[in-house]
Design an enzyme around this catalytic site. Structure first.
Site, PDB file in Angstrom:
ATOM      1  CE  LYS A 209     -12.803  -9.096 -21.640  1.00  0.00           C
ATOM      2  NZ  LYS A 209     -14.146  -8.486 -21.695  1.00  0.00           N
TER       3      LYS A 209
ATOM      4  CG  ASP B 130     -16.941  -9.459 -20.115  1.00  0.00           C
ATOM      5  OD1 ASP B 130     -16.035 -10.312 -20.192  1.00  0.00           O
ATOM      6  OD2 ASP B 130     -16.713  -8.256 -19.885  1.00  0.00           O
TER       7      ASP B 130
ATOM      8  CB  CYS C 294       5.271  -4.039   0.430  1.00  0.00           C
ATOM      9  SG  CYS C 294       6.113  -2.446   0.206  1.00  0.00           S
ATOM     10  CE1 TYR C 295       0.907   0.901   5.845  1.00  0.00           C
ATOM     11  CE2 TYR C 295      -0.677  -0.908   5.829  1.00  0.00           C
ATOM     12  CZ  TYR C 295      -0.245   0.307   6.339  1.00  0.00           C
ATOM     13  OH  TYR C 295      -0.962   0.936   7.335  1.00  0.00           O
TER      14      TYR C 295
ATOM     15  N   GLY D 170       0.829  -1.204   0.000  1.00  0.00           N
ATOM     16  CA  GLY D 170       0.000   0.000   0.000  1.00  0.00           C
ATOM     17  C   GLY D 170       0.857   1.245   0.000  1.00  0.00           C
TER      18      GLY D 170
ATOM     19  CD  GLU E 168       2.946  -8.230  -5.515  1.00  0.00           C
ATOM     20  OE1 GLU E 168       2.614  -7.098  -5.153  1.00  0.00           O
ATOM     21  OE2 GLU E 168       3.686  -8.979  -4.849  1.00  0.00           O
TER      22      GLU E 168
ATOM     23  CG  HIS F   6       5.885  -5.547  -4.369  1.00  0.00           C
ATOM     24  ND1 HIS F   6       4.576  -5.418  -3.971  1.00  0.00           N
ATOM     25  CD2 HIS F   6       6.533  -4.429  -3.933  1.00  0.00           C
ATOM     26  CE1 HIS F   6       4.427  -4.267  -3.323  1.00  0.00           C
ATOM     27  NE2 HIS F   6       5.602  -3.657  -3.279  1.00  0.00           N
TER      28      HIS F   6
END
Length: 516
Positions: free
Chosen positions: A372, A230, A80-81, A53, A174, A172
């Site tokens: 998606k 969608d 992180c945060y 964050g 990710e 991070h």
């Protein structure tokens, strides 16, 4: 089914964490950090991930969570945060930096601690590249924690209370810049949380079909079918659950791509045998758009007219109890994230924009927990044509925002023909799947040209192709000169009314992907 709850503290990477977890076939949901403890622990998750964050833990209004969560016995990974907050709430000390560390760093595992005892770093090299983006850092970990790794500028880059299965990473995992990031996430999911990785397309279909049947009972369901990814996937999934109880309504507003109406009718009427009502409202839309050249006014007119046409068609069906929508997970996240309510969601996802007599309908949103790319995978598993499932995004207002200036049937027909040539050539050259979005734009200007020894004064067409991963930023695609030359030649020679073709080489930002 296994479940991981990701607690969102406002990181730009929160959705990316979720995507990386789901790539491991583990279901996850994003929960705002402002949620109560009951909501954070909803669904009996196998583990919690606390996101990064932008705040400092020392900020006056820095986000917090209930400290009792750390006593829940559920494995926790703070990123992180999330790591800094974990340390602060459990009695550690945080160093407040004046400058942020941002970029690549070399992670070194702590040789004093037996890494084999750390499930999180099992199979990770002693040195690897990671991505840092932080200001504060942990100066002293809480009691019971050990330092697992460090970097040149961060003494405690990873920490753990192995007994309680609580871990923290200053970097991070990710993002792609962290070499072993996906392996670390997988270790947390499978070694720490003991997830099984059984969230597959087959399980999604089975669960969705059961949920839809239970919710709908014997009631009729209406769905506004656009031909986009969608709504198409939602239609086939709902039809699999309730069969003829689903009634799709396709509004032909005259702003569609070439042959789109025929393709939609072929796939849904003939292939899937889904009840489909087609409303030819092109003349009505062209009349309402007459003399309108301001983009936002076009959007409002089209949205209003679509709702009225759709509601009229639904009324004729009669006895409808449910409204189906192709809402996907990013739409949901935007409206409930820590960062607060998002901007208005597009009109066909906004029930409040429907006439009063339709607002009583209950919602069916079978895709609301999928990203998606997951929706596309689901569409393929359900048997939808690959060309439909993998097609590029198309704006809600259709060609109205790609015909710059006033929208007329003639100008839409010109653009339709030119756009079809562009897309066909991209497919033939193998470039369509290599671009994220490609389309043609009819400009509100004319240019002098020469054809057959005669002077012409005709329309200018712009071609646009971009590459992006998130559509928040995008780079223009470097298409081969030969391909562009072939596209230009075919358009000028085969589409009456165009004598000049240009190629848009603008990035986003400063430009947007669409022109309007």
């Amino acid at each position: 089914m296994d479940r991981i709850n990701i607690i969102d503290f406002g990181s730009q990477y929160t959705q990316l964490i979720a995507r990386k977890v789901r790539e491991q076939k583990v279901y996850c949901q994003i929960v705002p950090c402002t949620a109560a403890k009951k909501k954070i622990l909803e669904g009996d998750p196998q583990g919690l991930i606390l996101s990064g964050g932008p705040s400092s833990v020392y900020d006056k209004n820095a986000p917090r969570i209930d400290p009792e969560i750390f006593d829940s016995g559920i494995p926790i990974l703070g990123i992180c945060y999330g790591m800094q907050l974990t340390s602060l709430l459990l009695g550690g000390k945080i160093h407040r930096s004046r400058e942020r560390e941002y970029g690549q760093a070399k992670l070194r595992l702590n040789s004093k601690f037996k890494i084999q005892n750390s499930k999180l770093f099992r199979g990770i090299p002693e040195e690897s590249q990671v991505w840092m983006s932080h200001g504060d850092s942990v100066q002293a970990p809480p009691k019971g924690f050990v330092t697992l790794a460090s970097t040149a500028n961060c003494r405690i880059a990873a920490m753990a209370d192995v007994r309680r299965n609580i871990y923290g990473l200053q970097f991070h995992p990710e993002v792609n810049h962290t070499d072993q990031g996906q392996k670390i996430i997988a270790n947390f999911l499978f070694r720490v949380c003991r997830c099984k990785g059984d969230w597959t397309m087959d399980s999604i279909i089975e669960q969705s079909v059961n949920d839809i049947r239970q919710k709908a009972g014997r009631s009729k369901i209406v769905l506004g079918l656009s031909g986009g990814v969608d709504s198409s996937v939602a239609a086939v999934l709902i039809s699999k659950a309730v069969g003829k109880q689903l009634h799709c309504i396709f509004v032909d507003n005259g702003l569609l791509r070439l042959n789109e109406r025929a393709e939609v009718e072929r796939v849904f009427k003939k292939q899937f045998k889904i009840p489909l009502v087609t409303v030819d409202a092109a003349a009505r839309f062209y009349q309402k758009l007459k003399g309108v050249d301001y983009p936002e006014q076009k959007r409002k007119i089209i949205g209003k007219e679509f709702i009225e046409v759709f509601a009229g068609a639904a009324k004729k069906i009669g006895g409808v109890g449910f409204l189906a929508q192709g809402t996907i997970y990013p739409d949901v996240i935007e409206s409930v994230s820590f960062k607060g309510p998002s901007a208005t969601i597009k009109s066909h996802h906004n029930v409040g924009g429907l006439p009063r007599n339709m607002r009583k309908l209950q919602l069916v949103e079978p895709l609301r927990e999928l990203f998606k790319d997951e929706v596309r995978q689901l569409g393929l598993s359900l048997g939808l044509p690959k060309e439909m499932v993998m097609r590029h995004p198309f704006p809600g207002p259709g060609l109205a925002v790609r015909v710059l200036g006033e929208v007329t049937r003639e100008r839409c027909d010109i653009l339709r023909a030119a756009d079809k040539i562009f897309i066909d050539e991209l497919r033939a050259a193998g470039w369509y799947p290599r671009t994220s979005q490609a389309f043609a734009v009819l400009l509100p200007v004319k240019a002098v040209g020469v054809m057959g020894d005669e002077r012409t004064y005709q329309n200018v067409l712009a071609l646009r192709a971009v590459n992006t991963t998130d559509f928040m930023t995008a780079e223009w695609t470097r298409l081969p000169e030969g391909l562009l030359a072939r596209v230009s030649s075919r358009i000028v020679n085969q589409v009456k009314g165009i004598n000049r073709v240009v190629y848009d080489i603008s990035n986003k930002p400063p430009a947007t992907i669409e022109w309007e």
